[in-house]
Write an enzyme that holds these catalytic residues in place. Sequence first.
Site, PDB file in Angstrom:
ATOM      1  N   ARG A   2       0.738  -1.237   0.175  1.00  0.00           N
ATOM      2  CA  ARG A   2       0.048  -0.052  -0.133  1.00  0.00           C
ATOM      3  C   ARG A   2       0.944   1.207  -0.093  1.00  0.00           C
ATOM      4  O   ARG A   2       1.837   1.421   0.936  1.00  0.00           O
ATOM      5  CB  ARG A   2      -0.826  -0.133   1.210  1.00  0.00           C
ATOM      6  CG  ARG A   2      -2.164   1.019   1.139  1.00  0.00           C
ATOM      7  CD  ARG A   2      -2.807   0.917   2.415  1.00  0.00           C
ATOM      8  NE  ARG A   2      -3.282  -0.306   2.590  1.00  0.00           N
ATOM      9  CZ  ARG A   2      -4.378  -0.872   2.416  1.00  0.00           C
ATOM     10  NH1 ARG A   2      -5.088  -0.050   1.612  1.00  0.00           N
ATOM     11  NH2 ARG A   2      -4.960  -2.058   2.567  1.00  0.00           N
ATOM     12  N   LYS A 288     -11.121  -5.183  -2.469  1.00  0.00           N
ATOM     13  CA  LYS A 288     -11.454  -4.065  -1.893  1.00  0.00           C
ATOM     14  C   LYS A 288     -10.329  -2.906  -2.136  1.00  0.00           C
ATOM     15  O   LYS A 288     -10.215  -1.883  -1.981  1.00  0.00           O
ATOM     16  CB  LYS A 288     -11.991  -3.989  -0.525  1.00  0.00           C
ATOM     17  CG  LYS A 288     -13.154  -4.625  -0.321  1.00  0.00           C
ATOM     18  CD  LYS A 288     -13.745  -4.595   0.931  1.00  0.00           C
ATOM     19  CE  LYS A 288     -13.698  -3.203   1.417  1.00  0.00           C
ATOM     20  NZ  LYS A 288     -14.009  -3.305   2.988  1.00  0.00           N
ATOM     21  N   ASP A 289      -9.112  -3.372  -2.427  1.00  0.00           N
ATOM     22  CA  ASP A 289      -7.982  -2.319  -2.690  1.00  0.00           C
ATOM     23  C   ASP A 289      -7.156  -2.690  -4.011  1.00  0.00           C
ATOM     24  O   ASP A 289      -5.916  -2.791  -3.785  1.00  0.00           O
ATOM     25  CB  ASP A 289      -7.181  -2.302  -1.572  1.00  0.00           C
ATOM     26  CG  ASP A 289      -6.541  -0.932  -1.374  1.00  0.00           C
ATOM     27  OD1 ASP A 289      -6.834  -0.128  -2.411  1.00  0.00           O
ATOM     28  OD2 ASP A 289      -5.419  -0.716  -0.776  1.00  0.00           O
ATOM     29  N   ILE A 290      -7.829  -3.025  -5.023  1.00  0.00           N
ATOM     30  CA  ILE A 290      -6.924  -3.613  -6.326  1.00  0.00           C
ATOM     31  C   ILE A 290      -6.365  -2.310  -6.926  1.00  0.00           C
ATOM     32  O   ILE A 290      -7.188  -1.350  -7.213  1.00  0.00           O
ATOM     33  CB  ILE A 290      -7.829  -4.200  -7.091  1.00  0.00           C
ATOM     34  CG1 ILE A 290      -8.699  -5.830  -6.668  1.00  0.00           C
ATOM     35  CG2 ILE A 290      -7.056  -4.530  -8.495  1.00  0.00           C
ATOM     36  CD1 ILE A 290      -9.678  -6.029  -7.728  1.00  0.00           C
TER      37      ILE A 290
END
Length: 943
Positions: A2, A288-290
């Site tokens: 991230r 949910k965070d591609i």
Amino acid sequence: MRTSRNLQARRDGVSRPAMGAVTGVIIGRMPPSPPPDARLYRWRFGTVEFDEARHELRVAGLAVDIEHKPLQVLSVLLRHVGEVVTKEELFDQVWTGRITVDHVLATAIGKLRKALDAAGEDRIATVPRVGYRLDGPVERVAQGQRLGTALSFAAGQPVPGREHFLLERPLGRTLGSEVWLARQPRSRDARVFKFSVGGERLAAIKREATLMRVLRDTLGERDDFVRVLDWNFETEPYFLECEYGGQALPDWAAGHGALGWDRARKLAFFLQVAAAVDAAHGVGVLHKDIKPDNVLVRARQDERWQPCLTDFGNSRLLQPERLAELGITGMGMTVTTAGSDSSGTPLYLAPELVAGQPATVRSDVYALGVLLYQWLVGDLRRPMAPGWERDIDDPLLVEDIGRATDGDPARRLGSVADLIDRLSSLPQRRARDDEQQAAARHAQHAQRALERTRARRPWIIASFALLSAGLLASSLFWYRSEQQRQSAAMQAARAEAVTRFLSDDLIGALSPGGAGFERDPTVRQMLEQAGAPLAARFSQDPAVRGGIHAALGDAWRTLGDRERAASHLRQAVQDYGRAFGVDDEQTLVTRYGLVRTLAYAGTRESFTEAERQLREADRLAGRTRLEGRNVVALYAAIARGQFHFQQLEIEPSLVAHRRADALQRALRPDDASMAALIRSNIADALLRSGKAEEAVPLLQQVLADPLLDAKRIGESTVAGYRVMLARALRNMGRYAEALPIAQTAAATTERILGPDDYTTLVQLSLVASIHDYADDCPKALPIARTVRERMAKRYGEERQATLIETGNLGFKEYACGDRQAGLDYLRQAEGGLRRHFGQDNVAAHSFRYALAGHLATEGRYDDALEMVDGLSVPALTAGDSTPGWEHRLQALRGQILMQSGRTQEGRPLLIAAVAALGELGTSEEDEMVAWRRLLGGTGAAGN
């Protein structure tokens, strides 16, 4: 990993005068003071109490169920009581390092107000266009000390708790969280450590550990997910230890020129990423965070590049109840952050998430569509601004990306599998489009030629007008039936592919002159020939491929090759899932068929997988399998019956098969093969339950039923019924009737399936047992030895079937004179079954019970008592549902104690047990005679 933003908060602590560890202080509005406060407090105002150390909010003494983020907002407001805290400050301190959208703050404030309003405390004031203020007074009590909000690591330091790894370089930082690459100095093995001091980031790495276990336990080890290797959630700094998945996609692509690849190579790479997302969705995990930073790339052994999906810290499990089914502790799954579905990177957030709706499969599809656009244009930071279509020069890809990123989720592609199918079939779609465009150009050319003749041939005008009207009507019909046309085209292509498969790959290869003809192929060789070209022939049609794999799986199962059968059925489940959905009727029926096949395989691993597949099928089927009178319920009952039966759990097997029998008669009354399967298992279960008198009339009805004639269900199946009838007659002592029936059936099966087939060997074992029951050792023993030898050679020493035949041979060796050989075989069977199939294996306990009695007969009383001590009443009852096993064990213990000279201990046990068994009337006559003789006569039980 991230991407982080190291944002500096304006202030971290309570604005207050310098003071020591003061407790019970009443605070009003205080002047600002910059130093941060590392202490944790319990805050009180009115009937409200907030404990920062426990992160718990109580109103009037009752705990309030509220998410993590609103409580963090409350903590900041309390530390600046009476002051205006700006939105920017709240974002910086509560959502530090996480890019989010504006409404999450309003949502968190709304949840706080709702909780406080219940206590009559309307304390939070909104300052328009600025922020929020919490009005006092409030009371605080110091509760302890928190770690600093920044971790202090440096390259070269040992990893805390993993000192054999040294930190090499940071991969990402947020407030209270750091991600580092570490290496083992000697081996140079790489690891990634995600550190946290607590709070939401700790919940995130716990959640990631939990979801990676779900993926691994459900999908197995996969190279397209970064593996979680270990974790420390006990002492600070907490961490998650992962394998090194490679460079983040943007860094790797820039360093290896991948952004300049040709389109075909880019699409092939992207499809690997999409396959990982699709696999996660298949087991209920939303990422949910591609985004590019959460796709890592590493080199494979074949020198190709392997993308890996990582960072499931923000992910969601659609059905949390599956954790209990898989036996996984839900770490990090109980904290749901306010607005968590709309946190992430704005470029990849679907519009419905920004509007506050929950994440779905379609929101992951949206993010994947944006990533596809960026990957194809060669810029992994470019937003999808209006006019993005001009950047893609392929109309079909424009259509695919547009469908994946449609602002209306209802019109968006429904699954990642849909996107994969569209991208995988681009060449075929492009060819069809070219044909249609060519036809349109031809029609346009004809129309122009017709117009040129208008002046010279006036009569054509009328014809052209009539033709135009017809074309208009045809256009309307075409518009209405475009979907049917596409479906018809697909069916035509499918029919052509199936025809080519049959004519070229199968019949052609096995016909005179074909590659397979010269070998004079057997049925097995024909099935091998059929399975080889499937992947290539039907690469774009998972529905047809799934159907052929399912048929091949059933065929191999019938031939006794459980491993090949299971392999084909696994592929069929996967193909059907992609074609129709994982909860479609056809997919579920095939998965239940896989359960049956795995249960037949008879290994510990196959039983474990069968149980997992059964739970997964039941979960997907929902209450349909229990409440409905439908095909899914029918196949579910058959699978459950077989799963229990193959583990010799007779009673639950009988219940399931009787339900299947009722459903089959109602739903598939003419399905002879299914009727044969179900009724044979009911009869077998009755026999194993000691109910031969019920089994004999049932088997006689089956053999007389025209539906189950040999011409419909096959000679080998009818032979199976005859074998069971022979078993029933044997159990009733009618050996002269049983023996010729069993011998004829075994000969028929051997002729059809071969001498070493599992079914043939089991039927020969029955022939040996009939000779044994009739005390004909010279005939029983050679057959039993042959069966055991062939079973071990064909299926291996550790198979359940081989071990059971080993125990059966032990009975016969012991009865026929070689007692030591018999005891050795019984020990081998009992120990092997427990070792490979668990301590509660039913067959193991049956052999152990017999072994205890034989050891006592040999005078080895201590060994016999040790055997009795390890026996389980539930396991023995599962193998033989006749009641009274607790009394039989007590009687056996009493017998051994008395035989060993410990009469005072053993006699009361044996007297009580014999009396109880006499009342039940369920024990075998030979056992009761022996026990009463040991007690001194038939009346001794009452003494």
